[in-house]
Design a protein around this motif. Structure first.
Motif, short mmCIF file in Angstrom:
data_model
loop_
_atom_site.label_atom_id
_atom_site.label_comp_id
_atom_site.label_asym_id
_atom_site.label_seq_id
_atom_site.Cartn_x
_atom_site.Cartn_y
_atom_site.Cartn_z
N MET A 97 0.84 -1.18 0.00
CA MET A 97 0.00 0.00 0.00
C MET A 97 0.88 1.24 0.00
N GLU A 98 0.63 2.15 -0.92
CA GLU A 98 1.44 3.34 -1.03
C GLU A 98 0.95 4.43 -0.07
N PRO A 99 1.88 5.24 0.44
CA PRO A 99 1.48 6.35 1.31
C PRO A 99 0.64 7.37 0.55
N THR A 100 -0.44 7.82 1.18
CA THR A 100 -1.35 8.79 0.58
C THR A 100 -1.66 9.88 1.59
N TRP A 101 -1.67 11.11 1.13
CA TRP A 101 -2.05 12.24 1.97
C TRP A 101 -3.23 12.93 1.31
N ASP A 102 -4.28 13.15 2.09
CA ASP A 102 -5.46 13.85 1.59
C ASP A 102 -5.38 15.32 1.98
N LYS A 103 -5.65 16.17 1.00
CA LYS A 103 -5.70 17.63 1.16
C LYS A 103 -4.43 18.25 1.76
N PRO A 104 -3.26 17.85 1.27
CA PRO A 104 -2.04 18.49 1.79
C PRO A 104 -1.80 19.86 1.16
N VAL A 105 -1.11 20.70 1.89
CA VAL A 105 -0.56 21.94 1.36
C VAL A 105 0.91 21.65 1.11
N ILE A 106 1.34 21.75 -0.15
CA ILE A 106 2.69 21.36 -0.55
C ILE A 106 3.49 22.60 -0.89
N VAL A 107 4.68 22.69 -0.32
CA VAL A 107 5.57 23.83 -0.54
C VAL A 107 6.69 23.38 -1.48
N PHE A 108 6.91 24.13 -2.57
CA PHE A 108 7.91 23.82 -3.58
C PHE A 108 9.11 24.75 -3.43
N TYR A 109 10.30 24.16 -3.44
CA TYR A 109 11.55 24.90 -3.47
C TYR A 109 12.35 24.41 -4.67
N LYS A 110 13.10 25.29 -5.30
CA LYS A 110 14.03 24.86 -6.34
C LYS A 110 15.23 24.24 -5.63
N GLU A 111 15.65 23.06 -6.09
CA GLU A 111 16.77 22.37 -5.45
C GLU A 111 18.08 22.93 -5.97
N ARG A 112 18.86 23.47 -5.08
CA ARG A 112 20.17 24.04 -5.42
C ARG A 112 21.18 23.49 -4.43
N ALA A 113 22.07 22.62 -4.89
CA ALA A 113 23.03 21.95 -4.00
C ALA A 113 24.06 22.93 -3.44
N ASP A 114 24.53 23.87 -4.27
CA ASP A 114 25.58 24.78 -3.82
C ASP A 114 25.05 25.81 -2.83
N GLU A 115 23.87 26.35 -3.05
CA GLU A 115 23.25 27.30 -2.13
C GLU A 115 21.77 26.97 -2.01
#
Length: 123
Positions: free
Chosen positions: A1-19
């Motif tokens: 069974m896969e993990p499921t989240w109902d009605k989440p608020v998702i925050v997006f960040y650009k992935e930058r390894a150096d900074e």
């Protein structure tokens, strides 16, 4: 069974390894977030269903630059007793196929997306 989240608020960040970026560029509210381990055992795959932006530039995800970029996604697990451990995270997230969307009768867009992630903190 896969993990499921109902009605989440998702925050997006650009992935930058150096900074690493500290400021979110997009926040969305979704009907459902589903994540499962990749068949090859190399990270995760998943989908974000019926989401809309609360803040930020959602069009960037569908642009040429956006589909080749990598992201960090964070959301809050409100079932956790210790709030310090309640944040969930995926890193190395890519949206190779971009986003799809539907427009309802009130002319509001709701988006759907499939993604791949290299690593995550799901528990």
């Amino acid at each position: 069974m896969e993990p499921t989240w109902d009605k989440p608020v998702i925050v997006f960040y650009k992935e930058r390894a150096d900074e690493p970026e500290r400021k979110a560029f997009l926040v969305v509210k979704a009907r459902r977030l589903v994540i499962f381990e990749d068949e090859e055992g190399e990270g995760y795959r998943g989908s974000i269903n019926d989401f809309f932006p609360l803040m930020g530039d959602i069009d960037y995800l569908s642009s040429n630059e956006g589909t080749s970029d990598h992201y960090v996604l964070c959301w809050f697990e409100d079932k956790e007793e210790d709030l310090g451990n309640a944040w969930r995270r995926l890193t190395g997230v890519t949206f190779r196929d971009g986003l799809s969307f539907d427009i309802n009768m009130m002319k509001k867009k709701t988006y759907n997306a499939n993604f791949r992630a290299q690593a995550g903190k799901l528990k």
